[in-house]
Design a protein around this motif. Structure first.
Motif, PDB file in Angstrom:
ATOM      1  N   GLY A 128       0.777  -1.233   0.000  1.00 36.63           N
ATOM      2  CA  GLY A 128       0.000   0.000   0.000  1.00 36.63           C
ATOM      3  C   GLY A 128       0.808   1.282   0.000  1.00 36.63           C
ATOM      4  O   GLY A 128       0.323   2.324   0.426  1.00 36.63           O
ATOM      5  N   GLN A 129       2.042   1.206  -0.522  1.00 36.49           N
ATOM      6  CA  GLN A 129       2.910   2.391  -0.494  1.00 36.49           C
ATOM      7  C   GLN A 129       3.068   3.061  -1.853  1.00 36.49           C
ATOM      8  O   GLN A 129       3.647   4.148  -1.923  1.00 36.49           O
ATOM      9  N   ALA A 130       2.634   2.401  -2.939  1.00 38.61           N
ATOM     10  CA  ALA A 130       2.919   2.954  -4.271  1.00 38.61           C
ATOM     11  C   ALA A 130       1.846   2.537  -5.267  1.00 38.61           C
ATOM     12  O   ALA A 130       1.217   1.477  -5.138  1.00 38.61           O
ATOM     13  N   TRP A 131       1.663   3.383  -6.281  1.00 41.14           N
ATOM     14  CA  TRP A 131       0.612   3.200  -7.266  1.00 41.14           C
ATOM     15  C   TRP A 131       1.107   3.625  -8.655  1.00 41.14           C
ATOM     16  O   TRP A 131       2.084   4.367  -8.776  1.00 41.14           O
ATOM     17  N   ILE A 132       0.394   3.147  -9.690  1.00 39.57           N
ATOM     18  CA  ILE A 132       0.468   3.777 -10.999  1.00 39.57           C
ATOM     19  C   ILE A 132      -0.767   4.659 -11.090  1.00 39.57           C
ATOM     20  O   ILE A 132      -1.902   4.154 -11.172  1.00 39.57           O
ATOM     21  N   ALA A 133      -0.553   5.970 -11.027  1.00 32.76           N
ATOM     22  CA  ALA A 133      -1.662   6.927 -10.920  1.00 32.76           C
ATOM     23  C   ALA A 133      -2.021   7.474 -12.299  1.00 32.76           C
ATOM     24  O   ALA A 133      -1.132   7.786 -13.097  1.00 32.76           O
ATOM     25  N   TYR A 134      -3.344   7.596 -12.547  1.00 34.95           N
ATOM     26  CA  TYR A 134      -3.776   8.127 -13.847  1.00 34.95           C
ATOM     27  C   TYR A 134      -4.803   9.245 -13.719  1.00 34.95           C
ATOM     28  O   TYR A 134      -5.282   9.756 -14.736  1.00 34.95           O
ATOM     29  N   GLU A 135      -5.149   9.626 -12.504  1.00 37.46           N
ATOM     30  CA  GLU A 135      -5.961  10.833 -12.304  1.00 37.46           C
ATOM     31  C   GLU A 135      -5.346  11.655 -11.189  1.00 37.46           C
ATOM     32  O   GLU A 135      -4.780  11.108 -10.236  1.00 37.46           O
ATOM     33  N   PHE A 136      -5.449  12.985 -11.339  1.00 36.25           N
ATOM     34  CA  PHE A 136      -5.057  13.905 -10.273  1.00 36.25           C
ATOM     35  C   PHE A 136      -6.204  14.876 -10.046  1.00 36.25           C
ATOM     36  O   PHE A 136      -6.718  15.451 -11.014  1.00 36.25           O
ATOM     37  N   ASP A 137      -6.618  15.039  -8.793  1.00 39.91           N
ATOM     38  CA  ASP A 137      -7.707  15.971  -8.471  1.00 39.91           C
ATOM     39  C   ASP A 137      -8.973  15.668  -9.272  1.00 39.91           C
ATOM     40  O   ASP A 137      -9.678  16.599  -9.687  1.00 39.91           O
ATOM     41  N   GLY A 138      -9.231  14.389  -9.527  1.00 35.47           N
ATOM     42  CA  GLY A 138     -10.462  14.006 -10.218  1.00 35.47           C
ATOM     43  C   GLY A 138     -10.434  14.146 -11.716  1.00 35.47           C
ATOM     44  O   GLY A 138     -11.463  13.937 -12.379  1.00 35.47           O
TER      45      GLY A 138
END
Lengths: 199, 83
Positions: A128-138
């Motif tokens: 639970g420490q890292a992600w592949i993120a594809y949205e910021f602020d919705g």
């Protein structure tokens, strides 16, 4: 000192008790980049985990965004000394992406479109420490901030959160990525102010 | 934000005893050779990054720590300096 000498930097500084040493608070989202910003069409996007045995686990955009996603709220800390508190992201946990990956290697090299690399211990990507993120602020992640998708490892300095990430390569030994080879710290813990080699 | 190689002048003046923007680099990636002033430079980053105008590979980077200037020349095959 004259009253205008702090100028540009001084106006942005707030005092905040929950900042790592040497950091100042910013409310905007500075864009740092070491090269041109790639524009990656979603139908050409892919992400691959390559094990030390050469086994590849690849997701295209449709498969990737069909995975369970999480809403993430974390503080982020850039080695250039700005911190931004309570940033909100949506992304896929690395725990999910590594679920079917068999590896005995302890280190990871993250690779990005454009050739950027950064090294991270595997244990810093899991639990639970890292992600592949594809949205910021919705909103879908802007290319300037690493979109379509970037690595997000908020407990390390933000250069570890590689923009435009397209692969993770397992390694038995820790090897330096781009900024690590250029003088920055191999690990980069902001709470221990591990900015440069030797810190 | 992208600049040209003249943006390197101040940083390199601390490292080299000669005027560096008129020095010639040879890119280790594609062998393109030209004046340092023609490099494509990014400064809004944890360090200064200069890329080859022909192939885009990183020719040099410069990181400033409190005690050192770290100049990385992995992407430079050759520097020809004026004397």
């Amino acid at each position: 000192m004259g009253i205008i000498s702090r100028g540009f930097g001084g106006r942005r500084r707030d005092s905040a008790p929950d900042l790592p040493p040497g950091q100042y608070l910013t409310h905007d989202f500075p864009v740092l980049s070491a090269g041109p910003t790639p524009r990656i069409p979603l139908d050409r996007w892919s992400f691959t985990i390559t094990t030390e045995a050469g086994q590849k686990h690849t997701w295209d955009w449709a498969r990737f965004t069909a995975l369970p996603s999480e809403e993430i709220t974390r503080d982020i800390h850039c080695v250039t000394k700005w911190s931004k508190l309570g940033t909100t992201w949506k992304g896929v946990s690395l725990d999910t992406l590594f679920a079917d990956v068999e590896t005995a290697a302890d280190y990871v090299m993250a690779h990005s479109k454009g050739g950027y690399t950064t090294n991270v211990p595997l244990e810093d990507l899991l639990d639970g420490q890292a992600w592949i993120a594809y949205e910021f602020d919705g909103e879908p992640l802007d290319p300037e901030h690493g979109g379509p998708a970037r690595l997000l490892i908020p407990h390390l300095y933000f250069w570890k959160s590689a923009k435009w990430v397209n692969g993770l390569e397992m390694m038995h030994e820790d090897e330096p990525g781009f900024w690590e080879a250029a003088g920055y710290h191999m690990y980069g813990d902001p709470w221990h102010e591990q900015r440069y080699q030797g810190d | 934000m992208e600049l040209d190689g003249n943006a390197l002048a101040g940083d390199l003046a601390e490292v080299f005893a000669v005027e560096m923007t008129t020095a010639r680099f040879t890119c280790a990636g594609c062998r393109h050779a030209d004046a340092v002033a023609t490099l494509r430079v990014w400064t809004r980053a944890p360090g200064v990054v200069a890329r080859c105008p022909s192939c885009g590979d990183v020719v040099l980077s410069l990181v400033r720590t409190p005690a050192r200037v770290v100049l990385t020349l992995t992407g430079t095959a050759r520097l020809e300096l004026p004397v």
